[in-house]
Design a protein around this motif. Structure first.
Motif, short mmCIF file in Angstrom:
data_model
loop_
_atom_site.label_atom_id
_atom_site.label_comp_id
_atom_site.label_asym_id
_atom_site.label_seq_id
_atom_site.Cartn_x
_atom_site.Cartn_y
_atom_site.Cartn_z
N ASP A 1 2.47 -9.60 -9.53
CA ASP A 1 2.76 -8.21 -9.90
C ASP A 1 2.97 -8.08 -11.40
N LYS A 2 3.78 -8.96 -11.97
CA LYS A 2 4.12 -8.85 -13.39
C LYS A 2 2.90 -9.03 -14.29
N ILE A 3 2.06 -10.02 -13.96
CA ILE A 3 0.94 -10.36 -14.85
C ILE A 3 -0.30 -9.52 -14.57
N ALA A 4 -0.61 -9.33 -13.28
CA ALA A 4 -1.89 -8.71 -12.93
C ALA A 4 -1.80 -7.22 -12.63
N TYR A 5 -0.73 -6.78 -11.95
CA TYR A 5 -0.68 -5.40 -11.48
C TYR A 5 0.11 -4.46 -12.38
N LYS A 6 1.23 -4.94 -12.92
CA LYS A 6 2.08 -4.07 -13.73
C LYS A 6 1.36 -3.46 -14.93
N PRO A 7 0.55 -4.23 -15.68
CA PRO A 7 -0.16 -3.63 -16.81
C PRO A 7 -1.16 -2.54 -16.41
N LEU A 8 -1.50 -2.49 -15.12
CA LEU A 8 -2.51 -1.53 -14.65
C LEU A 8 -1.91 -0.43 -13.79
N ARG A 9 -0.60 -0.22 -13.90
CA ARG A 9 0.07 0.78 -13.07
C ARG A 9 -0.59 2.16 -13.17
N TYR B 1 0.83 -1.20 0.00
CA TYR B 1 0.00 0.00 0.00
C TYR B 1 0.87 1.25 0.00
N GLY B 2 1.95 1.22 0.75
CA GLY B 2 2.82 2.39 0.82
C GLY B 2 3.40 2.77 -0.52
N VAL B 3 3.68 1.77 -1.37
CA VAL B 3 4.29 2.04 -2.66
C VAL B 3 3.25 2.25 -3.77
N LEU B 4 2.25 1.37 -3.82
CA LEU B 4 1.31 1.38 -4.95
C LEU B 4 -0.07 1.93 -4.59
N ARG B 5 -0.31 2.26 -3.32
CA ARG B 5 -1.65 2.64 -2.86
C ARG B 5 -2.67 1.55 -3.20
N LEU B 6 -2.25 0.31 -3.03
CA LEU B 6 -3.09 -0.83 -3.38
C LEU B 6 -3.24 -1.73 -2.16
N ILE B 7 -4.48 -2.06 -1.81
CA ILE B 7 -4.73 -3.09 -0.81
C ILE B 7 -4.68 -4.42 -1.54
N ASN B 8 -3.59 -5.13 -1.40
CA ASN B 8 -3.37 -6.37 -2.13
C ASN B 8 -4.11 -7.51 -1.45
N PHE B 9 -5.38 -7.69 -1.81
CA PHE B 9 -6.19 -8.71 -1.16
C PHE B 9 -5.70 -10.12 -1.46
N ALA B 10 -4.82 -10.27 -2.43
CA ALA B 10 -4.27 -11.59 -2.73
C ALA B 10 -3.12 -11.94 -1.79
N HIS B 11 -2.69 -11.00 -0.97
CA HIS B 11 -1.51 -11.22 -0.13
C HIS B 11 -1.71 -12.37 0.85
N ALA B 12 -2.85 -12.44 1.50
CA ALA B 12 -3.10 -13.51 2.46
C ALA B 12 -3.21 -14.87 1.77
N ASP B 13 -3.62 -14.86 0.51
CA ASP B 13 -3.70 -16.13 -0.23
C ASP B 13 -2.30 -16.62 -0.61
N SER C 1 -3.66 2.79 -14.38
CA SER C 1 -5.11 2.70 -14.45
C SER C 1 -5.73 3.23 -13.16
N PRO C 2 -7.03 3.46 -13.15
CA PRO C 2 -7.69 3.90 -11.91
C PRO C 2 -7.49 2.89 -10.78
N ARG C 3 -7.46 3.38 -9.55
CA ARG C 3 -7.21 2.52 -8.39
C ARG C 3 -8.23 1.39 -8.29
N ILE C 4 -9.47 1.67 -8.69
CA ILE C 4 -10.51 0.65 -8.58
C ILE C 4 -10.20 -0.54 -9.47
N SER C 5 -9.51 -0.31 -10.59
CA SER C 5 -9.13 -1.42 -11.48
C SER C 5 -8.13 -2.34 -10.79
N LEU C 6 -7.15 -1.75 -10.11
CA LEU C 6 -6.18 -2.55 -9.36
C LEU C 6 -6.85 -3.32 -8.23
N LEU C 7 -7.79 -2.67 -7.55
CA LEU C 7 -8.48 -3.31 -6.44
C LEU C 7 -9.27 -4.52 -6.92
#
Length: 298
Positions: A82-90, A31-43, A92-98
């Motif tokens: 990160d490479k497949i799911a998040y990097k292409p959406l750097r 979150y500190g770097v990307l402002r993203l709550i990475n809900f996949a982190h616990a998985d 993009s709107p935050r809601i897309s990353l979420l």
């Protein structure tokens, strides 16, 4: 409750809180770097637990090699995410990353479900962790002692990396202004990859500890654990590594003590994390050690 039982529950609470803390660090760093709550982190933590299960119970490796295998698998999964799911959406709107993070979470849960089946798996715990240690009448296991010590050691290493190394300086700079850092010639994608490597490795350690402490694994075990770890990150101050650890300790301690004092309400122990989250958001949205993100981070 007598003083001896209270002391024992404190140790148990700190041990549980240590696991929440390790996961919360990953939330707060991403979150500190990307402002993203990475809900996949616990998985990713769940993937690590199943990787350790596969290595130890199927391949017959020792716990040390199974743990190393789980850490490597978790880092690979985190970097690929990160490479497949998040990097292409750097950009993009935050809601897309979420939404993407939620999708990755469902993907990991279901791929593990298909691979290992939906039946809970029993993780074989080495005999060493089943020993009972008597401390002035209190009965403890090696796990409740080792987990907090390892957590604090990993926190010290992480703080050293963040504040005493060039990569740590780059991470903090990226958290402050990612666009400016990129213009100064720093490879922001490489630094973000390092953040995911660190977060995934910590999630793997927490997954291994969870498998040892609670040796029943399911593909969806990360859902509730992740929500509690996120609440711990917010409680301590999202964006603060030390705050994430503090929040994890507080949440784990409170959860265990609540059940100890009110055993008849044990079914409501999961609500503790969300009650904390509500009160923090109402009265101190930045958390205990939270900071103004426009001024400083980590």
């Amino acid at each position: 409750m007598d003083l001896l039982t209270f002391f024992q529950q404190i140790i148990n609470g700190i041990s549980l809180g240590s696991i929440y803390a390790l996961i919360a660090i990953g939330y707060t760093m991403v979150y500190g770097v990307l402002r993203l709550i990475n809900f996949a982190h616990a998985d990713i933590m769940m993937v690590a637990a199943f990787a350790a299960f596969y290595a130890s119970d199927v391949l017959g490796l020792s716990l040390a090699f199974a743990a190393l295998f789980a850490v490597i698998i978790s880092i690979i999964v985190g970097v690929l995410t990160d490479k497949i799911a998040y990097k292409p959406l750097r950009h993009s709107p935050r809601i897309s990353l979420l939404i993407t993070a939620i999708g990755v979470s469902f993907f990991l849960e279901n791929i593990v479900n298909v691979t290992f089946g939906g039946t809970p798996k029993a993780f074989t715990v080495p005999e060493f962790f089943d020993q009972v240690i008597n401390v002035k009448g209190a009965t403890l296991t090696p796990t409740v002692i080792i987990v907090p010590i390892v957590t604090l050691c990993l926190l010290a290493v992480l703080l050293f990396i963040l504040f005493k190394t060039k990569y740590g300086m780059a991470i903090r700079a990226l958290a402050f202004d990612i666009k400016t850092v990129s213009l100064m010639g720093i490879d922001s994608n490489r630094i973000i990859m390092i953040v995911f490597i660190i977060g995934s490795a910590l999630a793997a350690v927490s997954g291994i500890f969870w498998a040892i402490s609670y040796p029943i694994l399911t593909p969806y075990m990360g859902v509730m654990i992740g929500l509690k770890a996120f609440a711990a990150a917010v409680l301590g101050g999202i964006g603060s590594v030390s705050g994430a650890v503090l929040g994890g300790f507080i949440l784990g301690f409170t959860e265990v003590i609540f059940v100890a004092f009110f055993p008849e309400l044990g079914g409501y122990k999961d609500a503790i994390a969300f009650i904390f989250l509500i009160f923090v958001l109402l009265f101190k949205p930045t958390g205990i050690m939270g900071i103004n993100f426009e001024k400083s981070r980590f």
